[in-house]
Scaffold this active site. Structure first.
Site, PDB file in Angstrom:
ATOM      1  N   ASP A   1       0.797  -1.355   0.104  1.00  0.00           N
ATOM      2  CA  ASP A   1       0.006   0.178  -0.074  1.00  0.00           C
ATOM      3  C   ASP A   1       0.776   1.439   0.018  1.00  0.00           C
ATOM      4  O   ASP A   1       0.346   2.403  -0.171  1.00  0.00           O
ATOM      5  CB  ASP A   1      -0.967   0.088   1.052  1.00  0.00           C
ATOM      6  CG  ASP A   1      -0.424   0.109   2.394  1.00  0.00           C
ATOM      7  OD1 ASP A   1       0.799  -0.276   2.531  1.00  0.00           O
ATOM      8  OD2 ASP A   1      -1.157  -0.105   3.458  1.00  0.00           O
TER       9      ASP A   1
ATOM     10  N   LYS B   1      -1.328  -9.344   2.933  1.00  0.00           N
ATOM     11  CA  LYS B   1      -0.465  -8.916   4.014  1.00  0.00           C
ATOM     12  C   LYS B   1      -1.452  -7.724   4.797  1.00  0.00           C
ATOM     13  O   LYS B   1      -2.186  -7.003   4.121  1.00  0.00           O
ATOM     14  CB  LYS B   1       0.667  -8.231   3.531  1.00  0.00           C
ATOM     15  CG  LYS B   1       1.491  -7.604   4.622  1.00  0.00           C
ATOM     16  CD  LYS B   1       3.165  -7.212   4.358  1.00  0.00           C
ATOM     17  CE  LYS B   1       3.126  -5.723   3.631  1.00  0.00           C
ATOM     18  NZ  LYS B   1       2.598  -5.024   4.232  1.00  0.00           N
TER      19      LYS B   1
ATOM     20  N   GLU C   1      -1.333  -5.562   8.712  1.00  0.00           N
ATOM     21  CA  GLU C   1      -0.613  -4.779   9.694  1.00  0.00           C
ATOM     22  C   GLU C   1      -1.258  -5.074  10.962  1.00  0.00           C
ATOM     23  O   GLU C   1      -2.333  -5.166  11.170  1.00  0.00           O
ATOM     24  CB  GLU C   1      -0.263  -3.101   9.460  1.00  0.00           C
ATOM     25  CG  GLU C   1       0.350  -3.098   8.329  1.00  0.00           C
ATOM     26  CD  GLU C   1       0.567  -1.443   8.147  1.00  0.00           C
ATOM     27  OE1 GLU C   1       0.123  -0.960   9.028  1.00  0.00           O
ATOM     28  OE2 GLU C   1       1.093  -1.264   7.091  1.00  0.00           O
TER      29      GLU C   1
ATOM     30  N   GLU D   1       9.222  -4.166  10.126  1.00  0.00           N
ATOM     31  CA  GLU D   1       9.496  -3.134   9.791  1.00  0.00           C
ATOM     32  C   GLU D   1      10.361  -2.151  10.998  1.00  0.00           C
ATOM     33  O   GLU D   1       9.494  -1.832  11.679  1.00  0.00           O
ATOM     34  CB  GLU D   1       8.493  -2.506   9.017  1.00  0.00           C
ATOM     35  CG  GLU D   1       8.912  -0.824   8.490  1.00  0.00           C
ATOM     36  CD  GLU D   1       7.895  -0.443   7.556  1.00  0.00           C
ATOM     37  OE1 GLU D   1       7.040  -1.174   7.296  1.00  0.00           O
ATOM     38  OE2 GLU D   1       7.954   0.846   6.945  1.00  0.00           O
TER      39      GLU D   1
HETATM   40  O1  KIV Z   1       3.740  -1.071   1.640  1.00  0.00           O
HETATM   41  C1  KIV Z   1       4.447  -1.521   1.606  1.00  0.00           C
HETATM   42  O2  KIV Z   1       5.208  -1.434   0.607  1.00  0.00           O
HETATM   43  C2  KIV Z   1       5.287  -2.302   2.370  1.00  0.00           C
HETATM   44  C3  KIV Z   1       6.587  -2.813   2.535  1.00  0.00           C
HETATM   45  C4  KIV Z   1       7.283  -1.435   3.063  1.00  0.00           C
HETATM   46  C5  KIV Z   1       6.845  -3.844   3.449  1.00  0.00           C
HETATM   47  O3  KIV Z   1       4.391  -2.624   3.608  1.00  0.00           O
END
Ligand code: KIV
Length: 289
Positions: free
Chosen positions: A66, A135, A137, A204
């Site tokens: 994102d 993915k 968070e 991260e």
């Molecule tokens: O949004 C993204 O690009 C990410 C990476 C930086 C891990 O979550």
């Protein structure tokens, strides 16, 4: 033509499909054996078909992050990113890749309310993009959600430490885990998402000692971004790594200076158009002699 495959007769590129099977969640998970990953996992972000084609042969995983909010759309953070953006870019990256596992970020607001909301959003992303994983968070608080998705056949990549969608709560993008309390929380977050069923975890912006502890204790691959060489793999935002931006976080290594090279190419083009040096006969349609 399927939404998920490129029409090679109309593509401007000449993509050569990599023979063999695409990487899968179990194949990525299986790279960490007895707490060790012999060959580090290579991951980069991709948002477009062409970039995916160029990166795919070199990567184990492509992440439709994102971060496209800032990188592609010039938004101030990842918070305004929508499902429509993630689905459109996710499908483009799937079309441009054959080898890497493609993971797509779940945008802010599409999964936090309940595991059921997350399932509906993840299912939409998978149906519309053809990606193999999503993915999301968050740590302990997201464990029940990750558990539900994983049990229902949706491979999940966890993301802990600095979680950019929570920038307003965190107060900025600085590294995390600088005091004992914060370090302990990130370590238990990583362990919670792995136990819940994430097949790998993005870590991260954390201090090296925290990353080392997590890589040693979590049994799924830990993919670092600004999280030291202690991790089982690395991910960077591709445009950062290519030198497309003047300002990048300290953890970024620039492997090229594309911003300068694009500027030079554009300047040459402008000079030639203004001096009528372009186009020449080579770029002009004329009857064949
Ligand atoms: O949004 C993204 O690009 C990410 C990476 C930086 C891990 O979550």
């Amino acid at each position: 033509m399927s939404t998920f495959t490129i029409d090679t007769s109309t593509s401007r590129a000449t993509p050569v499909p990599v023979p063999g099977k695409r990487m899968t969640a179990p194949s990525i998970r299986g790279r960490k054996v007895d707490g060790r990953t012999e060959q580090p996992i290579v991951m980069l972000t991709a948002y477009t078909m062409r970039m995916a084609q160029l990166l795919d042969p070199h990567c184990d995983m492509l992440l439709v992050g994102d971060s496209l909010g800032q990188v592609i759309y010039g938004l101030p953070s990842t918070i305004p990113v929508t499902m429509e953006m993630m689905c459109a870019h996710g499908a483009a990256v799937v079309r441009g890749s054959w080898h890497a596992l493609v993971g797509v970020d779940m945008p802010f607001g599409s999964y936090e309310a309940s595991p059921e909301q997350a399932f509906a959003s993840a299912a939409r992303i998978m149906k519309e993009t053809g990606c193999a994983a999503v993915k999301l968070e968050g740590g302990e608080a997201m464990a029940p959600t990750i558990g539900l998705l994983a049990e229902r056949g949706i491979p999940v990549i966890g993301h802990v430490g600095l979680t950019p969608q929570a920038v307003n709560a965190l107060g900025g993008y600085g590294p995390r885990g600088r005091n004992q309390l914060e370090a302990a929380k990130i370590i238990s977050d990583a362990s919670a998402v792995a136990h819940a069923g994430a097949f790998c975890v993005v870590l991260e912006g954390v201090m090296e000692a925290v990353a080392a502890k997590i890589a040693q204790t979590v049994d799924v691959p830990v993919i670092g971004i600004g999280a030291s060489a202690e991790c089982d793999g690395q991910v960077l935002v591709t445009e950062d790594m290519l030198g497309m931006f003047e300002r990048t976080p300290r953890f970024v290594k620039r492997y090229d200076d594309l911003a300068a090279r694009i500027g030079e190419a554009a300047a040459s083009y402008a000079t030639e158009v203004r001096s009528r040096a372009f186009p020449t006969a080579d770029q002009t349609y004329r009857p064949k002699p």
